[in-house]
Motif scaffolding. Sequence first.
Motif, PDB file in Angstrom:
ATOM      1  N   LEU A 291       0.830  -1.216   0.000  1.00  0.00           N
ATOM      2  CA  LEU A 291       0.000   0.000   0.000  1.00  0.00           C
ATOM      3  C   LEU A 291       0.856   1.254   0.000  1.00  0.00           C
ATOM      4  N   ALA A 292       1.901   1.239   0.821  1.00  0.00           N
ATOM      5  CA  ALA A 292       2.783   2.403   0.904  1.00  0.00           C
ATOM      6  C   ALA A 292       3.361   2.700  -0.478  1.00  0.00           C
ATOM      7  N   THR A 293       3.706   1.658  -1.204  1.00  0.00           N
ATOM      8  CA  THR A 293       4.287   1.836  -2.529  1.00  0.00           C
ATOM      9  C   THR A 293       3.274   2.475  -3.485  1.00  0.00           C
ATOM     10  N   ARG A 294       2.008   2.142  -3.292  1.00  0.00           N
ATOM     11  CA  ARG A 294       0.966   2.724  -4.166  1.00  0.00           C
ATOM     12  C   ARG A 294       0.676   4.180  -3.847  1.00  0.00           C
ATOM     13  N   GLN A 295       0.695   4.542  -2.554  1.00  0.00           N
ATOM     14  CA  GLN A 295       0.207   5.887  -2.236  1.00  0.00           C
ATOM     15  C   GLN A 295       1.260   6.846  -1.687  1.00  0.00           C
ATOM     16  N   MET A 296       2.435   6.326  -1.356  1.00  0.00           N
ATOM     17  CA  MET A 296       3.468   7.218  -0.833  1.00  0.00           C
ATOM     18  C   MET A 296       4.519   7.483  -1.902  1.00  0.00           C
ATOM     19  N   ARG A 297       5.211   8.597  -1.760  1.00  0.00           N
ATOM     20  CA  ARG A 297       6.259   8.960  -2.712  1.00  0.00           C
ATOM     21  C   ARG A 297       7.631   8.682  -2.099  1.00  0.00           C
ATOM     22  N   ARG A 298       7.661   8.585  -0.769  1.00  0.00           N
ATOM     23  CA  ARG A 298       8.861   8.194  -0.020  1.00  0.00           C
ATOM     24  C   ARG A 298       8.354   7.515   1.245  1.00  0.00           C
ATOM     25  N   TYR A 299       9.150   6.589   1.802  1.00  0.00           N
ATOM     26  CA  TYR A 299       8.628   5.750   2.887  1.00  0.00           C
ATOM     27  C   TYR A 299       8.840   6.318   4.286  1.00  0.00           C
TER      28      TYR A 299
END
Length: 382
Positions: A291-299
């Motif tokens: 999910l983070a990969t889909r909606q975030m630009r950096r972790y």
Amino acid sequence: MNSALTPGDGTRAVRAGLPAPVKHEPTLPGPVFAAHFHLPGEPTGPYTYGRDSNPTWTLLERAIGELEHPGGPVETVCFASGMAAISAVLFSQLRAGDAVVLPDDGYQALPLIAERLRAYGIEVRTAPTAGDAQLELLEGARLLWIESPSNPGLDVCDIRRLVAAAHAAGVLVAVDNTLATPLGQRPLELGADFSVASDTKGTTGHGDLLLGHVTCRDGARAEEIRGWRKVAGAIPGPMEAWLAHRSLATLQLRIDRQCANALALAEALGERREVSGLRYPGLPDDPSYPLATRQMRRYGGVVSFVLPDRAYAERFLESLRLVDDATSFGGVRSSAERRGRWGGDAVPDGFIRLSAGVEDPDDLVADVLRALDEAAERRVTG
Ligand code: PLP
């Protein structure tokens, strides 16, 4: 690669909110210290009284708005702290008889706010961040509060999905974006009505000031938030606002280094047998990763993990040399703490929240591994 039409994050960060160049004027005008402004005749804006508006806030608010939603237009209202910003959204939008949905694993002051909301006759419903559990509680609510990634558990929820369900049910959505910063995640682009943050953390990143902001697309909502600030008086000092604006120029440099350091630390911690419950949304086998990969630009720059017990965790923290034992996160200097010492989070005694700074990655990883070794040795010998 970024074209001239769509400048990259670093390019936008160094110029965010700057006024057009004027001969003999500085690039970023200095802080304006004024309780009131000359105001003969009709009391019209933009600058009247220091609790209502200030030119230093105006530039900072423009800068944050440009980073929150490069497509604009948006309006940003800055506050004396993250809690002031959070309170502004909740207390300006909710009335007695309304229901609000909060995460039950968010920032540890949220339960304190929930207590106040209940005392004012507002129904508070809570659910965990993981698995979009808040979806079940939207019926008849007025506002959904999301914190993703959550602090300190680093769970992530599907913001687009929650926003779609909330808006279909007539529910407003606010996202606490503190951990990600505007370069890590853009809640307004994911559909949220309010992007809220403690800029005490990564957005300003030097651990030397407290600040918060609310950004919204709807001008009328921004006016309500501004109206709340005027009434509550939780205004930022001009010096803090100026320091924050100055810090934004290095936002991309800082966040990129913090994210790289956090990933390096997470990978190294993952090799250690005494470490359990390791969480970092940027680790491919972390539950938050897809999910983070889909909606975030950096972790983000925060890693959490569990050591065998409280004493073990305390020995680890004492042994660190490059990582301060301190609360907060997002600073240029790495910090870590045993989160259970506050008593406000449902975490094991040995739970550590570690915020990666901008040190050289090899030095930082070596320091953390050495501190783990020392914590283990002292268990044997101590
Ligand atoms: N939101 C989150 C996720 C936080 O971690 C914090 C502080 O740690 C806050 C809000 C509150 O911010 P402040 O301390 O600037 O009031």
